[in-house]
Design a protein around this motif. Structure first.
Motif, PDB file in Angstrom:
ATOM      1  N   VAL A  37       0.851  -1.191   0.000  1.00 52.37           N
ATOM      2  CA  VAL A  37       0.000   0.000   0.000  1.00 52.37           C
ATOM      3  C   VAL A  37       0.884   1.238   0.000  1.00 52.37           C
ATOM      4  CG1 VAL A  37      -1.788   1.290   1.230  1.00 52.37           C
ATOM      5  CG2 VAL A  37      -1.836  -1.218   1.232  1.00 52.37           C
ATOM      6  N   GLY A  38       0.717   2.083  -0.987  1.00 48.05           N
ATOM      7  CA  GLY A  38       1.487   3.315  -1.050  1.00 48.05           C
ATOM      8  C   GLY A  38       0.760   4.475  -0.406  1.00 48.05           C
ATOM      9  N   THR A  39       1.513   5.373   0.194  1.00 51.28           N
ATOM     10  CA  THR A  39       0.941   6.579   0.791  1.00 51.28           C
ATOM     11  C   THR A  39       1.983   7.683   0.785  1.00 51.28           C
ATOM     12  OG1 THR A  39      -0.065   7.530   2.802  1.00 51.28           O
ATOM     13  CG2 THR A  39       1.628   5.874   3.121  1.00 51.28           C
ATOM     14  N   THR A  40       1.533   8.919   0.742  1.00 56.39           N
ATOM     15  CA  THR A  40       2.446  10.058   0.891  1.00 56.39           C
ATOM     16  C   THR A  40       2.403  10.617   2.302  1.00 56.39           C
ATOM     17  OG1 THR A  40       0.779  11.647   0.146  1.00 56.39           O
ATOM     18  CG2 THR A  40       2.216  10.694  -1.535  1.00 56.39           C
ATOM     19  N   ASP A  41       1.652   9.962   3.184  1.00 55.74           N
ATOM     20  CA  ASP A  41       1.629  10.402   4.575  1.00 55.74           C
ATOM     21  C   ASP A  41       3.024  10.302   5.173  1.00 55.74           C
ATOM     22  OD1 ASP A  41      -1.020  11.099   4.801  1.00 55.74           O
ATOM     23  OD2 ASP A  41      -1.671   9.116   5.446  1.00 55.74           O
ATOM     24  N   SER A  42       3.316  11.220   6.083  1.00 57.76           N
ATOM     25  CA  SER A  42       4.635  11.266   6.710  1.00 57.76           C
ATOM     26  C   SER A  42       4.512  11.006   8.205  1.00 57.76           C
ATOM     27  CB  SER A  42       5.280  12.635   6.467  1.00 57.76           C
ATOM     28  OG  SER A  42       6.510  12.739   7.140  1.00 57.76           O
ATOM     29  N   ILE A  43       5.300  10.075   8.700  1.00 54.99           N
ATOM     30  CA  ILE A  43       5.389   9.816  10.138  1.00 54.99           C
ATOM     31  C   ILE A  43       6.851   9.992  10.513  1.00 54.99           C
ATOM     32  CG2 ILE A  43       5.054   8.134  11.985  1.00 54.99           C
ATOM     33  CD1 ILE A  43       2.924   6.803  10.260  1.00 54.99           C
ATOM     34  N   THR A 203       0.089  -6.883  13.529  1.00 60.39           N
ATOM     35  CA  THR A 203       1.283  -6.599  14.313  1.00 60.39           C
ATOM     36  C   THR A 203       2.236  -5.788  13.443  1.00 60.39           C
ATOM     37  OG1 THR A 203       1.118  -8.658  15.566  1.00 60.39           O
ATOM     38  CG2 THR A 203       3.275  -7.611  15.476  1.00 60.39           C
ATOM     39  N   MET A 204       2.805  -4.724  13.991  1.00 63.25           N
ATOM     40  CA  MET A 204       3.810  -3.977  13.243  1.00 63.25           C
ATOM     41  C   MET A 204       5.159  -4.653  13.455  1.00 63.25           C
ATOM     42  SD  MET A 204       4.893   0.064  13.309  1.00 63.25           S
ATOM     43  CE  MET A 204       6.077  -0.112  14.666  1.00 63.25           C
ATOM     44  N   ASP A 205       5.728  -5.192  12.369  1.00 58.79           N
ATOM     45  CA  ASP A 205       6.992  -5.911  12.460  1.00 58.79           C
ATOM     46  C   ASP A 205       8.190  -4.984  12.375  1.00 58.79           C
ATOM     47  OD1 ASP A 205       5.598  -8.412  12.538  1.00 58.79           O
ATOM     48  OD2 ASP A 205       5.326  -8.264  10.373  1.00 58.79           O
ATOM     49  N   LYS A 211      10.462   5.466   4.575  1.00 63.55           N
ATOM     50  CA  LYS A 211      10.617   4.335   3.669  1.00 63.55           C
ATOM     51  C   LYS A 211       9.424   3.387   3.718  1.00 63.55           C
ATOM     52  CE  LYS A 211      15.661   4.296   3.334  1.00 63.55           C
ATOM     53  NZ  LYS A 211      16.903   3.470   3.470  1.00 63.55           N
ATOM     54  N   GLN A 212       9.256   2.665   4.812  1.00 65.27           N
ATOM     55  CA  GLN A 212       8.192   1.679   4.822  1.00 65.27           C
ATOM     56  C   GLN A 212       7.897   1.171   6.226  1.00 65.27           C
ATOM     57  OE1 GLN A 212      10.028  -1.291   2.299  1.00 65.27           O
ATOM     58  NE2 GLN A 212      10.672  -2.528   4.042  1.00 65.27           N
ATOM     59  N   GLY A 213       6.727   0.574   6.350  1.00 68.88           N
ATOM     60  CA  GLY A 213       6.348  -0.159   7.539  1.00 68.88           C
ATOM     61  C   GLY A 213       5.865  -1.533   7.120  1.00 68.88           C
ATOM     62  N   GLU A 214       6.194  -2.548   7.903  1.00 72.13           N
ATOM     63  CA  GLU A 214       5.797  -3.910   7.587  1.00 72.13           C
ATOM     64  C   GLU A 214       4.852  -4.424   8.670  1.00 72.13           C
ATOM     65  OE1 GLU A 214       9.390  -6.130   7.037  1.00 72.13           O
ATOM     66  OE2 GLU A 214       9.735  -5.299   5.030  1.00 72.13           O
ATOM     67  N   PHE A 215       3.729  -4.992   8.230  1.00 67.62           N
ATOM     68  CA  PHE A 215       2.686  -5.441   9.141  1.00 67.62           C
ATOM     69  C   PHE A 215       2.258  -6.860   8.770  1.00 67.62           C
ATOM     70  CE2 PHE A 215       2.564  -0.911   8.557  1.00 67.62           C
ATOM     71  CZ  PHE A 215       2.392  -0.390   9.835  1.00 67.62           C
ATOM     72  N   ALA A 231      -0.462 -10.185   5.184  1.00 69.20           N
ATOM     73  CA  ALA A 231       0.556  -9.169   5.464  1.00 69.20           C
ATOM     74  C   ALA A 231       0.339  -7.943   4.593  1.00 69.20           C
ATOM     75  CB  ALA A 231       1.959  -9.736   5.222  1.00 69.20           C
ATOM     76  N   ILE A 232       0.760  -6.798   5.128  1.00 71.43           N
ATOM     77  CA  ILE A 232       0.696  -5.508   4.433  1.00 71.43           C
ATOM     78  C   ILE A 232       2.060  -4.845   4.533  1.00 71.43           C
ATOM     79  CG2 ILE A 232      -0.238  -3.158   4.499  1.00 71.43           C
ATOM     80  CD1 ILE A 232      -2.330  -5.013   3.461  1.00 71.43           C
ATOM     81  N   GLU A 233       2.520  -4.309   3.411  1.00 72.85           N
ATOM     82  CA  GLU A 233       3.699  -3.449   3.424  1.00 72.85           C
ATOM     83  C   GLU A 233       3.239  -2.038   3.092  1.00 72.85           C
ATOM     84  OE1 GLU A 233       7.824  -2.623   0.939  1.00 72.85           O
ATOM     85  OE2 GLU A 233       7.018  -4.672   1.003  1.00 72.85           O
TER      86      GLU A 233
END
Length: 531
Positions: A37-43, A203-205, A211-215, A231-233
């Motif tokens: 899943v792509g997003t331009t949100d910034s964390i 679960t957030m792995d 860059k990315q988050g892996e779930f 799973a979601i990236e």
């Protein structure tokens, strides 16, 4: 919040999305490789934001996108429903006719992602902790109506409210009431870094800034939501056009927030069989806030002159390419109790009317003010919008306006510190009710710490509406609130947006993936056959 809205229980009614391109709907496979899943949100992890993934500190669309997928609340929204239903709880209800006591019974065998048992004591801990930390520009204001919480046993949690509140169940379905592990989180300090422990569907792995988050699917999740993938990236982009290129190339499967107006137009007209765009009515509202304590804006006549000059039609046409609609009240169209309060008072833009009112108040010099806008991220149009507002006001000959950018990660804090004279904020509702367009800004202890205080709204109108379980019965009081805001102009509504999400044609559940806060509900996404 850029959170703080709709395919599901959006505007107090079920929305039917519009699909372009091809591709099916419904559930997909729960297994297979991760859906990207792509997003331009910034964390971002910064000095001012040391705990961006702690529900007690973060109140914006980017972080809530993560929270809704990784934390569990007592209540949630099932697909197509506008009424919160149990998730971590198996039952919740008011226990008295005064609706001051709300009790929930926990579902059996709930666990956090680390295997720790989730009990009523964790719920009490989480609410107490949220109120104790009370982070600036955080979501604690959503639960400020809680007087105390009891957990008499592992399965029972009792909320004692300061005043009747028919919206309280909806608040319990937001990350302001996210349940955290009392064995992991400190009771009075944020959980720093890119870390979290929840009990939600995922679960957030891992998480790497920019860059990315892996779930991965949480094997301990015991709630009511059906998870359609394993799973979601989450892929983070600084440029929405690069995100679109990745979608067309097939290196990502979905792109959610934020698509620029030109991209939306291109995708709506696209004949690419491998990509589909889902459009739905939206409750996202864009507001321009005016600091009523600022010397330049203290006189209501000046604020009314700004309201008289601003041309929303030009903003939505020239900046947003008609992907948004002009908005004339703090409560958007489609939400119960909406009335065009600003149009009723100010009608069409009129420089002569604004000039006459300023001159009658003895104001003959140009009024100098600064608009601070949040640095553009991805497909946002903050700079172009601020420059258009400055252009309109300067062209009137009545104002001398400067538009100035602000860093993305410090914007909310500076806004709540009242460092700005004028700033704009996109609001995505926490829950689909008129209360959530008024209270976050104009109630006591509002999260933006606005200088404007209206006792009629705070002490009479909001308390009266919260006594009404039938929300249609609140029309008179919410109309009064909208008219007061339009008269005093502590803010100006600018536009109301639609929602868009694009995906590869073999991704299913896309039409259900955006909730009323434009959160991407990962669990709805699955893999099916190509169109």
């Amino acid at each position: 919040m850029n959170r703080k809205l709709l395919v599901l229980p959006a505007l107090l009614g079920v929305m039917t999305p519009l699909l372009t391109g091809c591709g099916g709907s419904g559930g997909g496979s729960g297994g297979g490789k991760a859906i990207v899943v792509g997003t331009t949100d910034s964390i971002e992890l910064t000095k001012d934001s040391p705990a961006p993934l702690d529900p007690a500190t973060s109140y914006d669309s980017a972080t809530w996108n993560v929270f809704y997928n990784t934390f569990q609340m007592l209540l949630t929204y099932q697909r197509g429903s506008t009424t919160p239903s149990p998730d971590a709880a198996k039952d919740c209800h008011y226990t008295d006719v005064s609706v001051l006591t709300y009790q929930c019974t926990m579902r059996e065998d709930q666990k956090f992602s680390n295997g720790d048992a989730l009990t009523a004591q964790d719920v009490k801990f989480s609410i107490d902790r949220m109120q104790k930390i009370n982070w600036a520009a955080g979501p604690a204001s959503l639960i400020s109506g809680v007087k105390s919480v009891d957990a008499p046993d592992d399965k029972t949690v009792v909320f004692h409210l300061k005043a009747p509140d028919a919206t309280f169940p909806a608040k319990l379905a937001t990350p302001a009431a996210a349940i955290v592990d009392s064995k992991v989180y400190a009771p009075d300090k944020p959980y720093t870094g890119f870390r979290l422990v929840g009990s939600g569907p995922y679960t957030m792995d891992s998480f790497v800034q920019a860059k990315q988050g892996e779930f991965s699917k949480n094997s301990h999740y015991g709630g009511t939501l059906k998870v359609n993938n394993s799973a979601i990236e989450l892929k983070l982009f600084a440029d929405s056009h690069k995100m679109e290129a990745a979608l067309r190339a097939g290196t990502i499967d979905v792109m959610a927030r934020t698509l620029s107006p030109d991209q939306i137009g291109t995708l709506l007209g696209s004949t690419d069989p491998n990509v589909k765009l889902t459009e739905s009515p939206g409750g996202e509202a864009r507001f321009l806030f005016l600091n009523t304590d600022s010397p330049a804006l203290k006189d209501v006549v000046v604020r009314r002159a700004i309201a008289q000059v601003i041309d929303r039609q030009a903003i939505t046409r020239d900046v947003y390419k008609r992907t948004a609609d002009p908005l004339y009240s703090v409560i958007p169209q489609g939400i119960t109790t909406h009335t065009n309060s600003f149009y009723n008072i100010y009608k069409d833009p009129s420089v002569p009317t604004a000039k006459a009112e300023l001159r009658s108040a003895g104001i003959t010099d140009k009024v100098s003010v600064t608009i601070n806008f949040r640095r553009d991220n991805g497909g946002t149009m903050n700079q172009a919008e601020a420059q258009e507002i400055a252009r309109q006001l300067n062209a009137s000959g009545l104002f001398d306006v400067t538009a100035k950018s602000e860093q993305w990660n410090t914007f909310l804090k500076k806004a709540s510190d009242r460092d700005y004279e004028i700033f704009a904020l996109s609001w995505l509702p926490d829950f689909p009710d008129p209360d959530n367009y008024i209270a976050p800004f104009f109630d006591k202890d509002n999260f933006l710490n606005l200088a404007y205080n209206n006792k009629t709204i705070q002490d009479q109108l909001l308390p009266a509406t919260r006594k009404q379980a039938e929300r249609g019965a609140t029309t008179t009081d919410f109309t009064k609130a909208q008219n007061l805001i339009a008269t005093d102009v502590p803010m100006l509504p600018l536009w109301q947006g639609k929602q868009y999400i694009a995906a590869r044609s073999n991704i299913t559940g896309v039409e259900w993936a955006l909730n009323s806060s434009t959160t991407t509900q990962f669990w709805e996404l699955g893999r099916g056959q190509s169109g």
